[in-house]
Design an enzyme around this catalytic site. Structure first.
Site, PDB file in Angstrom:
ATOM      1  N   THR A 150       0.846  -1.199   0.000  1.00  0.00           N
ATOM      2  CA  THR A 150       0.000   0.000   0.000  1.00  0.00           C
ATOM      3  C   THR A 150       0.875   1.240   0.000  1.00  0.00           C
ATOM      4  O   THR A 150       1.890   1.268   0.689  1.00  0.00           O
ATOM      5  CB  THR A 150      -0.862   0.004   1.274  1.00  0.00           C
ATOM      6  OG1 THR A 150      -1.805  -1.046   1.148  1.00  0.00           O
ATOM      7  CG2 THR A 150      -1.583   1.318   1.478  1.00  0.00           C
ATOM      8  N   ARG A 178     -13.765  -7.657   0.234  1.00  0.00           N
ATOM      9  CA  ARG A 178     -12.816  -7.604   1.369  1.00  0.00           C
ATOM     10  C   ARG A 178     -12.213  -6.203   1.471  1.00  0.00           C
ATOM     11  O   ARG A 178     -11.823  -5.605   0.480  1.00  0.00           O
ATOM     12  CB  ARG A 178     -11.735  -8.665   1.171  1.00  0.00           C
ATOM     13  CG  ARG A 178     -10.628  -8.661   2.239  1.00  0.00           C
ATOM     14  CD  ARG A 178      -9.442  -7.815   1.830  1.00  0.00           C
ATOM     15  NE  ARG A 178      -8.360  -7.869   2.819  1.00  0.00           N
ATOM     16  CZ  ARG A 178      -7.350  -7.007   2.839  1.00  0.00           C
ATOM     17  NH1 ARG A 178      -7.283  -6.041   1.952  1.00  0.00           N
ATOM     18  NH2 ARG A 178      -6.414  -7.111   3.741  1.00  0.00           N
ATOM     19  N   GLY A 180      -9.357  -3.852   3.693  1.00  0.00           N
ATOM     20  CA  GLY A 180      -8.240  -3.903   4.647  1.00  0.00           C
ATOM     21  C   GLY A 180      -8.231  -2.694   5.565  1.00  0.00           C
ATOM     22  O   GLY A 180      -9.240  -2.007   5.745  1.00  0.00           O
ATOM     23  N   ASP A 181      -7.068  -2.425   6.119  1.00  0.00           N
ATOM     24  CA  ASP A 181      -6.919  -1.315   7.060  1.00  0.00           C
ATOM     25  C   ASP A 181      -6.820   0.040   6.365  1.00  0.00           C
ATOM     26  O   ASP A 181      -7.089   1.083   6.966  1.00  0.00           O
ATOM     27  CB  ASP A 181      -5.626  -1.493   7.870  1.00  0.00           C
ATOM     28  CG  ASP A 181      -4.422  -1.534   6.933  1.00  0.00           C
ATOM     29  OD1 ASP A 181      -4.403  -2.396   6.039  1.00  0.00           O
ATOM     30  OD2 ASP A 181      -3.523  -0.682   7.064  1.00  0.00           O
TER      31      ASP A 181
HETATM   32  C1  SD4 Z   1      -4.524  -4.242   2.948  1.00  0.00           C
HETATM   33  N1  SD4 Z   1      -2.817  -2.997   4.085  1.00  0.00           N
HETATM   34  O1  SD4 Z   1      -5.411  -4.159   2.118  1.00  0.00           O
HETATM   35  C2  SD4 Z   1      -3.312  -3.382   2.788  1.00  0.00           C
HETATM   36  C3  SD4 Z   1      -2.323  -4.081   1.944  1.00  0.00           C
HETATM   37  C4  SD4 Z   1      -0.918  -3.649   2.136  1.00  0.00           C
HETATM   38  O2  SD4 Z   1       1.314  -4.109   2.038  1.00  0.00           O
HETATM   39  O3  SD4 Z   1      -0.581  -2.666   2.671  1.00  0.00           O
HETATM   40  N2  SD4 Z   1       0.052  -4.423   1.808  1.00  0.00           N
HETATM   41  O4  SD4 Z   1      -4.556  -5.050   3.874  1.00  0.00           O
END
Ligand code: SD4
Length: 292
Positions: A150, A178, A180-181
């Site tokens: 990210t 889905r 993520g954070d």
């Molecule tokens: C997620 N945090 O969707 C993101 C993916 C990510 O390094 O940062 N990967 O979970």
């Protein structure tokens, strides 16, 4: 004084662009958006924006978040499709008091109605990679989730204002819907101009369990440096996850305070970039900590 920090090698060029904005007395919010726009537009980066790898159904679903550290204005999109710049949609939403976090079809519709650039985000190369992965998964039990970085960034401008933002296509082969954070304030990003900001990259499912971006800002507010706050937020939490949950996936956090000091904590090898009014843009490699 101005400063900016960002995750992964892919955002080095964007950080240079953001540095120009900041050194020309531009705003923290404009700088952080500039940084992320550069990564989103580049099809070579398979984990953010155009060319991002799709979910298991072959659809690119993106998440992004934006926060203004002066006003606490926050906007996010999750599972947005066919939008070239998810970060700009998130930033536009930060100006809304209601409905500032939009997901799925609602987020995409908002982008369409408000004139954002719409395009098919699945490049031929990402499609080929997806088809290969689908084939591999049919013949063995390979781990489906790889290729996920990210872009996250925090900026401090010359007037002392700060901003933070993230953008990602999430996990390659994630289940449809889905999230993520990255679009969640407190987890993927957080910033308070009176203190500092932080942003995360890694497995969102684990980062969310610790609200790690907020944790770092909270510790900086108590007087810790960005490095101390990052160390004390990330490493004990990784240990706690291992003890209580049995494992901890990859987690990396960047932090910047309103004095331009920065810090990083990671449990994997991690590249990040920093530029300040005293330091030319530079890429660093952080090794898994804590440092002994
Ligand atoms: C997620 N945090 O969707 C993101 C993916 C990510 O390094 O940062 N990967 O979970």
């Amino acid at each position: 004084m101005w400063a900016t920090i960002s995750t992964w090698q892919m955002s080095y060029e964007g950080l240079r662009e953001a540095s120009k904005v900041l050194s020309n007395s531009g705003k923290a919010g404009d700088a952080v958006e500039t940084l992320i726009l550069d990564v989103e537009a580049n099809p070579a980066y398979k984990s953010v924006g155009f060319g991002g790898l799709p979910n298991e159904e072959g659809i690119v679903e993106m998440d992004a978040g934006f926060m203004d550290g002066d006003t606490f204005a926050q906007g996010s999109v999750a599972g947005i499709q066919n939008v070239l710049h998810a970060i700009s949609v998130a930033r536009a939403l930060s100006h809304e008091h209601y409905n500032s976090f939009r997901v799925g079809a609602g987020a995409t519709k908002y982008a369409e109605l408000n004139g954002f650039d719409m395009t098919n985000m699945l490049t031929e190369s990402a499609k080929t990679e997806w088809m290969e992965k689908v084939k591999t998964l049919q013949v063995d039990t390979a781990h489906p989730y790889d290729g996920h970085d990210t872009v996250g960034a925090v900026t401090l401008d010359q007037s002392g204002s700060m901003a933070a933002a993230t953008s990602t296509s999430g996990l390659f082969m994630k289940k449809a819907g889905r999230i993520g954070d990255s679009p969640l304030s407190g987890s993927g990003f957080y910033v308070d101009s009176e203190v500092g900001g932080a942003a995360a990259t890694g497995l969102g499912e684990d980062i969310m369990k610790g609200c790690l971006s907020y944790e770092i800002v909270r510790r900086m507010k108590e007087g810790l440096s960005p490095q101390e706050a990052s160390d004390q937020s990330v490493y004990p939490f990784v240990e706690k996850l291992k003890n209580r949950y049995g494992k901890a996936a990859e987690i990396s956090l960047i932090a910047l305070n309103n004095q331009g000091d920065w810090g990083v904590a990671t449990n994997v090898e991690f590249t990040f970039n920093v530029a300040t009014s005293n330091q030319k843009p530079q890429m660093f490699i952080a090794h898994p900590g804590p440092k002994q």
